[in-house]
Design a protein around this motif. Structure first.
Motif, short mmCIF file in Angstrom:
data_model
loop_
_atom_site.label_atom_id
_atom_site.label_comp_id
_atom_site.label_asym_id
_atom_site.label_seq_id
_atom_site.Cartn_x
_atom_site.Cartn_y
_atom_site.Cartn_z
N ASN A 276 -22.23 -98.79 -95.08
CA ASN A 276 -23.46 -99.44 -94.15
C ASN A 276 -22.56 -99.27 -92.68
OD1 ASN A 276 -25.52 -100.09 -92.78
ND2 ASN A 276 -25.41 -102.37 -93.35
N VAL A 277 -22.73 -98.05 -92.05
CA VAL A 277 -21.96 -97.83 -90.75
C VAL A 277 -22.80 -97.60 -89.82
CG1 VAL A 277 -20.10 -96.73 -89.70
CG2 VAL A 277 -19.76 -97.66 -91.85
N ARG A 278 -22.89 -97.90 -88.61
CA ARG A 278 -23.64 -97.31 -87.51
C ARG A 278 -22.57 -97.26 -86.24
NH1 ARG A 278 -28.75 -96.31 -87.21
NH2 ARG A 278 -29.91 -96.22 -85.17
N GLY A 279 -22.88 -96.36 -85.30
CA GLY A 279 -22.37 -96.49 -83.90
C GLY A 279 -21.34 -95.00 -84.04
N GLY A 280 -20.77 -94.92 -82.92
CA GLY A 280 -19.82 -94.01 -82.75
C GLY A 280 -18.33 -94.26 -83.30
N LYS A 281 -17.35 -93.37 -83.55
CA LYS A 281 -16.20 -93.58 -83.95
C LYS A 281 -15.10 -93.52 -82.71
CE LYS A 281 -12.76 -92.05 -86.86
NZ LYS A 281 -12.15 -90.90 -87.82
N PRO A 282 -14.58 -94.75 -82.14
CA PRO A 282 -13.62 -94.53 -81.03
C PRO A 282 -12.41 -93.75 -81.77
CG PRO A 282 -14.35 -96.80 -81.27
CD PRO A 282 -15.12 -95.88 -82.54
N ASP A 283 -12.12 -92.70 -80.74
CA ASP A 283 -10.82 -92.00 -81.34
C ASP A 283 -10.40 -91.06 -80.19
OD1 ASP A 283 -9.10 -90.57 -83.01
OD2 ASP A 283 -10.41 -89.86 -84.32
N ASP A 284 -9.20 -90.65 -80.39
CA ASP A 284 -8.68 -89.49 -79.48
C ASP A 284 -9.68 -88.24 -79.40
OD1 ASP A 284 -6.28 -91.31 -79.05
OD2 ASP A 284 -5.42 -90.31 -80.85
N ILE A 285 -9.80 -87.60 -78.64
CA ILE A 285 -10.52 -86.49 -78.32
C ILE A 285 -9.98 -85.37 -77.63
CG2 ILE A 285 -12.93 -85.44 -77.47
CD1 ILE A 285 -13.92 -88.62 -77.72
N THR A 286 -10.08 -84.17 -78.10
CA THR A 286 -9.17 -82.94 -77.74
C THR A 286 -10.13 -81.74 -77.85
OG1 THR A 286 -7.02 -83.61 -78.13
CG2 THR A 286 -7.21 -81.15 -77.56
N VAL A 287 -10.56 -81.12 -76.63
CA VAL A 287 -11.46 -80.06 -76.86
C VAL A 287 -10.68 -78.99 -76.11
CG1 VAL A 287 -13.56 -78.82 -75.74
CG2 VAL A 287 -13.48 -81.43 -76.69
N LEU A 288 -10.58 -77.70 -76.88
CA LEU A 288 -10.20 -76.50 -76.18
C LEU A 288 -11.35 -75.62 -76.05
CD1 LEU A 288 -6.61 -75.84 -78.11
CD2 LEU A 288 -7.18 -76.95 -75.85
N LEU A 289 -11.90 -74.97 -74.91
CA LEU A 289 -12.76 -74.22 -75.13
C LEU A 289 -12.44 -72.85 -74.46
CD1 LEU A 289 -15.87 -74.11 -75.14
CD2 LEU A 289 -16.02 -74.75 -72.69
N SER A 290 -12.83 -71.89 -75.20
CA SER A 290 -12.36 -70.02 -74.98
C SER A 290 -13.60 -69.26 -74.93
CB SER A 290 -11.37 -69.99 -75.80
OG SER A 290 -10.34 -70.95 -76.11
N ILE A 291 -13.30 -68.43 -74.10
CA ILE A 291 -14.40 -67.19 -74.16
C ILE A 291 -13.66 -65.83 -74.25
CG2 ILE A 291 -15.93 -66.12 -72.58
CD1 ILE A 291 -16.72 -68.46 -71.29
N VAL A 292 -14.09 -65.12 -75.11
CA VAL A 292 -13.50 -63.77 -75.52
C VAL A 292 -14.19 -62.95 -74.28
CG1 VAL A 292 -13.43 -61.83 -76.91
CG2 VAL A 292 -13.66 -64.15 -77.92
N ALA A 293 -12.70 -62.58 -73.56
CA ALA A 293 -12.90 -61.48 -72.61
C ALA A 293 -12.16 -60.25 -72.54
CB ALA A 293 -12.63 -62.30 -71.19
N GLU A 294 -12.38 -59.33 -72.05
CA GLU A 294 -11.51 -57.97 -71.88
C GLU A 294 -10.22 -58.53 -71.15
OE1 GLU A 294 -11.11 -53.79 -69.63
OE2 GLU A 294 -13.09 -54.77 -69.38
N TYR A 295 -9.09 -58.16 -72.03
CA TYR A 295 -7.64 -58.38 -71.61
C TYR A 295 -7.36 -57.41 -70.24
CZ TYR A 295 -2.65 -58.48 -71.56
OH TYR A 295 -1.31 -58.86 -71.17
N THR A 296 -6.76 -58.08 -69.37
CA THR A 296 -5.94 -57.54 -68.09
C THR A 296 -4.69 -58.23 -67.89
OG1 THR A 296 -7.20 -58.96 -66.71
CG2 THR A 296 -8.33 -56.92 -67.02
N ASP A 297 -3.86 -57.25 -67.58
CA ASP A 297 -2.57 -57.92 -67.42
C ASP A 297 -2.53 -58.95 -66.03
OD1 ASP A 297 -0.41 -57.76 -68.83
OD2 ASP A 297 -0.02 -55.56 -68.43
#
Length: 297
Positions: A276-297
């Motif tokens: 019987n649990v309610r609420g969020g879970k306090p924790d460390d949060i890490t987000v890496l966000l990426s978009i696939v793009a054309e490679y350029t040097d």
């Protein structure tokens, strides 16, 4: 901890939402990170790419872009061990292997395996455990190769929908698969999984695909539909936009983690397991966000 990291200065020529990939151009990832440590409100800051007991890296090689996240198991703190040391060392080792070219893009499990065994052979004693997720984009084949051990993970979003994702690995409720190094007297009594047990996958990506890689602090507090709502706000492929969206996602998860009345994904999972649990879970949060793009040097 509140921090932003952007990586590289590529010219992103992708259109968010995806294009046909019937070309021979090399692809790359345009990536940014944002995170919070659970002790953020206490003013405890971590150095480098570590958010609390979480750690991550973003690395480039001529053949591939490689990302990784790891979540140190906090229970080690009860035994006087800093849980962040294991996850941070694991990610730094993975990053070094990539930069040295000691990896095969189609085998991210190999990156994890080699790094873990280097830790085992380290002359400086290291104790602890962590989950781990490695994501590799092969520039020429346009394939995303992944390895996930535990309850960190990734999503691939195309056209506003999740088209590919990691599978969570749990021994039982709130006990994910994990890499561990225990003192000799505790070997056999500490949960420890082989890096080869990581769930692996390969997936063809398209220009404009969005890849979100994160620790469980995100997924335990934000369901897919909330994440997708935030990603819809990402209209451009410039770094500022990617950073801002990563920040927005991490901030929302951080707020929800401390909401006692919110029925979080973690609370729903707990209820499914008879708690019987309610609420969020306090924790460390890490987000890496990426978009696939054309490679350029």
């Amino acid at each position: 901890m509140l921090s932003v990291l952007s990586y590289g200065r590529l010219v992103a020529r992708a259109v968010i939402g995806g294009l046909s990939q019937t070309d021979s151009r090399d692809y790359s990832l345009v990536s940014a990170s944002f995170g919070y440590g659970k002790d953020f409100r206490k003013g405890i800051l971590k150095k480098g790419m570590c958010y609390g007991d979480d750690a991550c890296f973003i690395a480039r090689h001529r053949s591939a872009d490689v990302l990784g996240v790891a979540d140190g198991v906090g229970g080690w703190r009860d035994y006087g061990v800093d849980p962040s040391q294991f996850s941070a060392t694991l990610m730094r080792t993975c990053e070094r292997l990539v930069k040295e070219g000691r990896f095969v893009p189609s085998n991210p499990v190999g990156i994890l395996t080699t790094s873990y065994y280097e830790l085992l052979q380290n002359k400086v004693p290291l104790l602890g455990s962590s989950t781990a997720c490695i994501v590799v984009l092969d520039r020429q084949s346009h394939q995303l190769h992944t390895a996930n051990l535990g309850d960190s993970g990734f999503l691939v979003v195309r056209g506003g929908e999740v088209v590919h994702r990691s599978d969570e690995q749990q021994h039982y409720f709130n006990t994910p698969f994990q890499l561990s190094i225990a003192p000799p007297e505790a070997e056999g009594s500490v949960l420890s999984d082989s890096p080869e047990a990581a769930d692996s996958s390969s997936f063809d990506v398209q220009l404009g695909d969005i890849i979100l890689t994160a620790t469980d602090g995100l997924f335990d507090n934000m369901p897919d539909y909330m994440i997708l709502q935030e990603l819809k706000k990402l209209k451009y492929t410039n770094y500022e936009s990617i950073q801002q969206t990563a920040k927005s996602i991490a901030e929302q998860a951080h707020v929800l983690a401390y909401d006692p009345n919110y029925m979080s994904p973690f609370a729903q999972f707990a209820n499914d397991n008879g708690l019987n649990v309610r609420g969020g879970k306090p924790d460390d949060i890490t987000v890496l966000l990426s978009i696939v793009a054309e490679y350029t040097d």
